[in-house]
Design a protein around this motif. Structure first.
Motif, mmCIF file in Angstrom:
data_model
loop_
_atom_site.group_PDB
_atom_site.id
_atom_site.type_symbol
_atom_site.label_atom_id
_atom_site.label_comp_id
_atom_site.label_asym_id
_atom_site.label_seq_id
_atom_site.Cartn_x
_atom_site.Cartn_y
_atom_site.Cartn_z
ATOM 1 N N HIS A 149 65.339 -117.077 64.871
ATOM 2 C CA HIS A 149 66.367 -115.865 64.556
ATOM 3 C C HIS A 149 66.189 -115.843 63.046
ATOM 4 O O HIS A 149 66.193 -114.781 62.247
ATOM 5 N N CYS A 150 66.394 -116.915 62.265
ATOM 6 C CA CYS A 150 66.291 -117.068 60.729
ATOM 7 C C CYS A 150 64.889 -116.530 60.451
ATOM 8 O O CYS A 150 64.774 -115.778 59.258
ATOM 9 N N VAL A 151 63.630 -116.907 60.836
ATOM 10 C CA VAL A 151 62.509 -116.418 60.484
ATOM 11 C C VAL A 151 62.233 -114.875 60.560
ATOM 12 O O VAL A 151 61.956 -114.165 59.519
ATOM 13 N N ARG A 152 63.040 -114.152 61.742
ATOM 14 C CA ARG A 152 62.915 -112.943 61.813
ATOM 15 C C ARG A 152 63.723 -112.287 60.681
ATOM 16 O O ARG A 152 63.464 -111.200 59.980
ATOM 17 N N VAL A 153 64.892 -112.839 60.285
ATOM 18 C CA VAL A 153 65.884 -112.065 59.331
ATOM 19 C C VAL A 153 64.819 -112.463 57.884
ATOM 20 O O VAL A 153 64.991 -111.449 57.151
ATOM 21 N N LEU A 154 64.361 -113.648 57.761
ATOM 22 C CA LEU A 154 63.710 -113.911 56.400
ATOM 23 C C LEU A 154 62.427 -112.853 56.467
ATOM 24 O O LEU A 154 62.233 -112.381 55.210
ATOM 25 N N PHE A 155 61.903 -112.590 57.372
ATOM 26 C CA PHE A 155 60.622 -111.617 57.327
ATOM 27 C C PHE A 155 61.248 -110.187 56.887
ATOM 28 O O PHE A 155 60.436 -109.501 56.116
ATOM 29 N N LEU A 156 62.149 -109.808 57.703
ATOM 30 C CA LEU A 156 62.736 -108.378 57.085
ATOM 31 C C LEU A 156 63.178 -108.477 55.754
ATOM 32 O O LEU A 156 62.847 -107.344 55.016
ATOM 33 N N GLN A 157 63.748 -109.416 55.334
ATOM 34 C CA GLN A 157 64.156 -109.563 53.818
ATOM 35 C C GLN A 157 62.778 -109.451 52.993
ATOM 36 O O GLN A 157 62.955 -109.034 51.895
ATOM 37 N N LEU A 158 61.752 -110.196 53.402
ATOM 38 C CA LEU A 158 60.574 -110.127 52.623
ATOM 39 C C LEU A 158 59.890 -108.647 52.443
ATOM 40 O O LEU A 158 59.555 -108.187 51.605
ATOM 41 N N VAL A 159 60.032 -108.239 53.833
ATOM 42 C CA VAL A 159 59.549 -106.815 53.687
ATOM 43 C C VAL A 159 60.273 -105.901 53.029
ATOM 44 O O VAL A 159 59.710 -104.892 52.126
ATOM 45 N N LEU A 160 61.485 -105.989 52.887
ATOM 46 C CA LEU A 160 62.531 -105.233 52.035
ATOM 47 C C LEU A 160 62.288 -105.355 50.660
ATOM 48 O O LEU A 160 62.165 -104.741 49.773
ATOM 49 N N LEU A 161 61.949 -106.687 50.276
ATOM 50 C CA LEU A 161 61.585 -106.987 48.793
ATOM 51 C C LEU A 161 60.307 -106.345 48.413
ATOM 52 O O LEU A 161 60.217 -105.833 47.268
ATOM 53 N N THR A 162 59.202 -106.304 49.396
ATOM 54 C CA THR A 162 58.006 -105.738 49.223
ATOM 55 C C THR A 162 58.239 -104.213 48.842
ATOM 56 O O THR A 162 57.639 -103.628 47.757
ATOM 57 N N ILE A 163 59.049 -103.606 49.484
ATOM 58 C CA ILE A 163 59.366 -101.978 49.449
ATOM 59 C C ILE A 163 60.041 -101.784 48.269
ATOM 60 O O ILE A 163 59.686 -100.769 47.672
ATOM 61 N N GLY A 164 60.869 -102.701 47.985
ATOM 62 C CA GLY A 164 61.845 -102.437 46.498
ATOM 63 C C GLY A 164 60.846 -102.603 45.464
ATOM 64 O O GLY A 164 60.920 -101.498 44.814
ATOM 65 N N ILE A 165 59.837 -103.302 45.339
ATOM 66 C CA ILE A 165 59.037 -103.415 44.257
ATOM 67 C C ILE A 165 58.044 -102.220 44.303
ATOM 68 O O ILE A 165 57.616 -101.727 43.352
ATOM 69 N N ALA A 166 57.578 -101.800 45.553
ATOM 70 C CA ALA A 166 56.792 -100.699 45.691
ATOM 71 C C ALA A 166 57.312 -99.599 45.121
ATOM 72 O O ALA A 166 56.794 -98.647 44.236
ATOM 73 N N GLY A 167 58.530 -99.243 45.559
ATOM 74 C CA GLY A 167 59.374 -97.976 45.098
ATOM 75 C C GLY A 167 59.478 -98.038 43.567
ATOM 76 O O GLY A 167 59.434 -96.853 42.923
ATOM 77 N N LEU A 168 59.807 -99.182 42.820
ATOM 78 C CA LEU A 168 59.772 -99.354 41.591
ATOM 79 C C LEU A 168 58.576 -99.047 40.641
ATOM 80 O O LEU A 168 58.592 -98.273 39.637
ATOM 81 N N SER A 169 57.532 -99.621 41.442
ATOM 82 C CA SER A 169 56.112 -99.472 40.740
ATOM 83 C C SER A 169 55.872 -97.813 40.964
ATOM 84 O O SER A 169 55.230 -97.463 39.966
ATOM 85 N N PHE A 170 55.995 -97.283 42.007
ATOM 86 C CA PHE A 170 55.620 -95.758 42.123
ATOM 87 C C PHE A 170 56.613 -95.223 41.108
ATOM 88 O O PHE A 170 55.983 -93.933 40.395
ATOM 89 N N THR A 171 57.695 -95.518 40.821
ATOM 90 C CA THR A 171 58.632 -94.661 39.916
ATOM 91 C C THR A 171 57.997 -94.814 38.389
ATOM 92 O O THR A 171 58.000 -94.012 37.670
ATOM 93 N N GLY A 172 57.632 -96.054 38.049
ATOM 94 C CA GLY A 172 56.988 -96.500 36.929
ATOM 95 C C GLY A 172 55.381 -95.568 36.694
ATOM 96 O O GLY A 172 55.178 -94.967 35.635
#
Length: 623
Positions: free
Chosen positions: A32-55
């Motif tokens: 369960h913990c790995v599943r939660v951390l994987f989702l958080q890692l994907v969210l982190l990647t998406i956040g950086i991607a969104g920020l980079s596209f804005t830049g």
């Protein structure tokens, strides 16, 4: 039946050992913990991607406004040169929008996953484990811990363990991953700017460690004060009749008010400390933005760093970094609360199960009921012995009455038979076998118990009678009720055997509650019956009704009855008199009346009092 005793719990866990235990607990839910951390890692990647596209969009707009060349990329992606500017900006805007929608969906999945982990799995399982352990602990534990403390541990403190897994462990891992990714990307953008902006980080780490040590005693005291408030509330509810009877409502309100205010004032002190710590952390992280504007702005002007994919993205990453660092205050707060609560939960889980079945315990069916004490002594840890060299042999079917002053060891003697405690020395034999060699469940199913004040559950009359034998049929329940002389008053209740009783049997008289308790004991068809002064708190008329029930219940069973009234003592096959943990007299009523000693003194006093009451009743024309 038990008397107060000190706790023999293990010493409190140190924080390092406690944290290891909590990590071990979380490891049981690692998937369960790995599943939660994987989702958080994907969210982190998406956040950086969104920020980079804005830049990237900002750099693209700047290139057209200022007429400079455009050579910025994001993850190796470059807008096609043939596309018109409007197409490029629309594509970048759609990309940012799609990433935002994906982030929203993943945030929902993350919330569901973390809730399933900590609420539906960990909390439920841990609470069940704590309750299971409480069921197996001896009376010594419950004598040493008040009801309010135990309830708080099973409810609030279990939630503190949830807090550690959710708000400490998971958030710490997420924080480490996030900070690592942010720093790595900032280094990728510009090493010097990264070092300059994060120069205050070691100071933040030291400040967090110092504050954690400073606040821990405060949370420990807060938990103690909260427990006292719960205990005050619990006692107020349980003793409401006494409070109203003596007109002490105002004093009781004031007593609870003091406990409540103590919790509030102490929590306010914690709040002020946390409130000062959070702005201090925030102020240090704001220094990073000052450095960014100064040094980073110069790098943009000097052409060493692009504005959009450089400074703007860096500013977004630094803002995210500062947000994670600012959450350190909340994290430290959660660590201390969770450690205090978790320690109290593990105190229950680590408490030794003093009385349990041996690995090679003898399974037995119905016992004959022969009971033999061989030089039995018992003492609570560090206290003067309660029982001393008890030798007593009771044949199957015999009734033995126990007389003695308060503290003589009567109830403790009876508590040894169902193994609520085990002797310190000597042996207790049941049908010739050491009670410790018998399987505990089998032993206790052969023993019926009726206490001085019997407890009834908030359930139907039938369920209360069948508590020890839940598979009993209606005919068996009714038969037990008739033996206990309870059937007639049960049928007079609104729904008969299906009548739901109030808390602790409210609405029934003392005699009715005792007869239900006798029925509950009789339904087991026990070989041994233990009666702890069952008629002490009832009037003479009710006593007569109870004795009719007891006479039928005792028939054919080995019976131990603690009693002080001659009417009860005379019914026994023989009587033992106890003083200071020893048997000082034994024999029938007639034999003991011929011996000088405690029994004859007690009997004579009751006979004199009885004669006086009879004479007064005759004078008033009542007899």
């Amino acid at each position: 039946m038990a008397e107060p005793a000190p706790s023999n719990a293990a010493p409190p866990l140190k924080n390092s050992a406690l944290i290891r235990r909590l990590f071990g607990l979380a490891w049981a839910y690692r998937l369960h913990c790995v599943r939660v951390l994987f989702l958080q890692l994907v969210l982190l990647t998406i956040g950086i991607a969104g920020l980079s596209f804005t830049g990237l969009g900002i750099d693209y707009i700047r290139s057209h406004v200022e007429g400079v060349s455009f050579d910025a990329t994001v993850f190796g992606l470059v807008p096609p040169a043939a596309w018109p500017p409007l197409y490029v900006l629309a594509a970048l805007a759609c990309g940012v929008l799609l990433l935002a929608l994906a982030r929203a969906v993943l945030n929902f999945l993350y919330a569901v996953s973390i809730n399933r982990l900590v609420q539906q799995k960990l909390v439920v399982d841990l609470r069940a484990e704590v309750y299971d352990k409480l069921q197996r602990l001896s009376f010594r534990f419950f004598d040493a811990n008040n009801t309010g403390s135990i309830i708080t541990r099973v409810t609030g403190d279990v939630q503190a363990v949830r807090m550690f897994v959710d708000q400490v462990l998971m958030q710490s891992v997420i924080m480490v991953i996030s900070l690592t990714v942010y720093v790595a990307y900032m280094v990728h953008l510009h090493v010097g700017l990264t070092l300059a902006c994060l120069a205050t980080t070691p100071l933040l780490a030291w400040l967090s460690t110092w504050f954690s040590k400073k606040i821990e005693p405060e949370y420990r005291l807060n938990r103690t004060l909260f427990e006292r408030m719960i205990q005050s509330f619990s006692e107020s509810i349980q003793g409401i009749g006494v409070t109203k009877g003596f007109g002490r409502e105002a004093e009781d309100r004031e007593r609870f008010g003091r406990a409540n205010r103590a919790v509030y004032e102490q929590q306010r002190g914690i709040f002020w400390k946390v409130s000062l710590f959070s702005p201090a952390v925030g102020a240090l992280t704001r220094i990073n933005m000052v450095v960014l504007l100064g040094y980073g702005g110069w790098l943009v002007i000097d052409g060493q760093l692009p504005l959009g994919t450089g400074l703007i993205v860096f500013a977004g990453l630094l803002e995210q970094f500062s947000g994670q660092v600012n959450s350190v205050a909340t994290l430290v707060n959660s660590v201390q609360q969770s450690l205090i609560g978790a320690r109290r939960v593990f105190e229950i889980l680590d408490s030794p199960v003093e009385v349990q079945s041996a690995p090679d315990a003898v399974r037995c069916g119905r016992l004959r009921g022969a009971v033999c004490f061989e030089r039995v002594s018992f003492a609570y840890t560090g206290i003067t012995p309660v029982l001393r060299d008890i030798d007593l042999e009771v044949a199957p079917g015999q009734c033995v009455a126990i007389l003695g002053p308060t503290g003589a060891g009567k109830s403790v003697l009876m508590s040894l038979i169902p193994r609520f405690f085990d002797p310190v020395s000597g042996r207790l034999l049941i049908d010739g076998l050491d009670a410790r060699d018998l399987h505990l469940d089998d032993l206790r199913r052969n023993i019926g118990l009726v206490f001085q004040e019997s407890f009834l559950f908030s359930n139907t009359v039938a369920a209360n009678i069948a508590f020890g034998c839940p598979d009993a049929t209606s005919a068996q329940i009714e038969k037990a009720a008739k033996i206990a002389a309870a059937h007639d008053f049960i049928m007079a209740l609104p729904q008969g055997y299906d009548t739901v009783l109030g808390e602790s049997g409210s609405g029934l008289s003392g005699g009715q509650r005792q007869r239900l308790a006798i029925a509950r004991a009789v339904l087991l068809e026990p070989s041994i019956l233990l009666l702890d002064d069952p008629t002490a708190a009832i009037d003479s008329e009710t006593e007569h009704e109870i004795f009719e029930a007891l006479d039928r219940a005792i028939a054919g069973r080995t019976t131990f009855i603690v009693a002080h009234r001659l009417s009860t003592l005379r019914r026994a096959d023989f009587i033992i008199v106890m003083e200071e943990g020893r048997i000082v007299q034994r024999g029938t009523h007639a034999e003991l009346m011929r011996q000088p000693g405690a029994y004859r003194r007690v009997a004579q006093l009751q006979l004199i009092d009885g004669a006086a009451l009879h004479e007064e009743a005759e004078g008033r024309g009542l007899v």
